[in-house]
Design a protein around this motif. Structure first.
Motif, short mmCIF file in Angstrom:
data_model
loop_
_atom_site.label_atom_id
_atom_site.label_comp_id
_atom_site.label_asym_id
_atom_site.label_seq_id
_atom_site.Cartn_x
_atom_site.Cartn_y
_atom_site.Cartn_z
N VAL A 199 56.13 51.94 42.88
CA VAL A 199 56.76 51.04 44.02
C VAL A 199 58.00 50.86 42.91
CG1 VAL A 199 56.78 48.76 44.51
CG2 VAL A 199 54.74 50.19 45.00
N THR A 200 57.94 50.54 41.59
CA THR A 200 58.92 50.25 40.77
C THR A 200 59.89 51.33 40.35
OG1 THR A 200 57.47 50.44 38.84
CG2 THR A 200 57.55 48.25 39.98
N VAL A 201 59.63 52.45 40.87
CA VAL A 201 60.49 53.71 40.85
C VAL A 201 61.79 53.45 40.98
CG1 VAL A 201 60.83 56.03 41.22
CG2 VAL A 201 58.67 55.57 40.49
N ARG A 207 41.34 44.94 45.66
CA ARG A 207 40.72 45.75 44.59
C ARG A 207 40.73 47.17 45.44
NH1 ARG A 207 37.66 42.97 41.07
NH2 ARG A 207 37.33 40.58 41.74
N ILE A 208 41.60 47.85 44.80
CA ILE A 208 41.87 49.51 45.40
C ILE A 208 41.93 50.34 44.10
CG2 ILE A 208 42.81 48.88 47.39
CD1 ILE A 208 45.65 49.35 46.51
N PRO A 209 41.43 51.59 44.25
CA PRO A 209 41.56 52.38 43.06
C PRO A 209 43.12 52.79 42.80
CG PRO A 209 40.61 53.60 45.07
CD PRO A 209 40.62 52.23 45.49
N GLY A 210 43.51 53.19 41.65
CA GLY A 210 44.81 53.50 41.46
C GLY A 210 45.71 52.41 41.43
N ARG A 211 45.54 51.19 41.47
CA ARG A 211 46.59 50.18 41.90
C ARG A 211 47.55 50.29 40.71
NH1 ARG A 211 44.37 44.26 42.19
NH2 ARG A 211 43.78 44.59 39.86
N GLY A 212 47.36 50.41 39.42
CA GLY A 212 48.30 50.66 38.60
C GLY A 212 49.35 51.55 38.64
#
Length: 252
Positions: A80-82, A69-74
């Motif tokens: 990561v998918t860039v 549970r971390i902020p900005g996970r989305g």
């Protein structure tokens, strides 16, 4: 029906044409030839090492995206998918700006350790790992999201440490996803061209992988280019067939 048939012909005709032109009678000689054999061995080695690196770094990252549970996970997931959508040549330029001798980190690697990643075999591994890791992360994150977290909670309730729970409970549960991601990762690394030639260059015996050898051989030895292309095609088909059931079950 006709548009679908046209699309099928459009996709399959080039592959069939390549298979028809493959010099099957001289296939063994071409694969064991000095230049082709060297490129094949280098590609297999670099792709395997890059896959190991992706496993060591990608599994913890996938766990972070799926369970933490971390902020900005989305946003992190999007970043990561860039490399999946980034033109490979642009990825190679980015690697040069970061790991080149005058790059953000590369200057310190060279000054402190005498390590220069660009235009080396290590640079090939770095480039391949950069473009291939998202495939592993996506597959493992999907497996983690599909796994029942109650097993982890039960192990923790019984006194198991987080590392023990991850090693003995979580990893076995997501093993199919890890295998699927590793195979995709390896296949992507094996076929990488743009980032490799931009970041590692094209030096025979040191950075010339199979895709780069295909590019070089097209002018001087078309038969060797066709043979290497056929090998890459065979690897792609094997990967797709082996992962078909994973896709059906929604692991990927």
């Amino acid at each position: 029906m006709l548009p679908a048939l046209c699309a099928l012909v459009f996709l399959l005709a080039p592959l069939i044409g390549m298979l028809v032109r493959t010099p099957w009678s001289h296939l063994g000689d071409k694969l064991t030839g000095s230049e082709v054999g060297t490129a094949l061995r280098l590609s297999l080695l670099c792709a395997s090492v890059a896959t190991v690196i992706c496993l060591l770094l990608g599994i913890p990252l996938a766990w972070l995206l799926a369970r933490a549970r971390i902020p900005g996970r989305g946003l992190i997931r999007a970043l990561v998918t860039v490399p999946l959508v980034l033109p490979p040549v642009v990825g190679g330029v980015a690697l040069l700006l970061v790991f080149g001798r005058s790059g953000l980190f590369g200057r310190y690697l060279y000054q402190w350790f005498g390590l220069a990643l660009p235009f080396s075999t290590t640079g090939v591994v770095v480039a391949e790992a950069f473009v291939a890791m998202p495939f592993l992360v996506i597959a493992v994150e999907g497996a983690l999201r599909g796994a029942d977290p109650r097993y982890d909670e039960a192990a923790a309730t019984l006194g198991a440490s987080p590392w023990y729970t991850f090693r003995r409970v979580t990893l076995p549960a997501i093993a199919p996803g890890i295998v699927a991601g590793a195979v995709l990762c390896w296949a992507r690394a094996l076929g990488e061209f743009g980032a490799t030639i931009t970041f590692a260059g094209n030096f025979p015996g040191r950075t010339t992988t199979m895709p780069l050898a295909v590019y070089l051989a097209l002018e001087s030895d078309p038969d060797s280019a066709i043979v290497l292309s056929t090998v890459l095609l065979a690897v792609s088909v094997v990967v797709l067939v082996s992962l078909r059931e994973r896709w059906i079950r929604g692991v990927l």
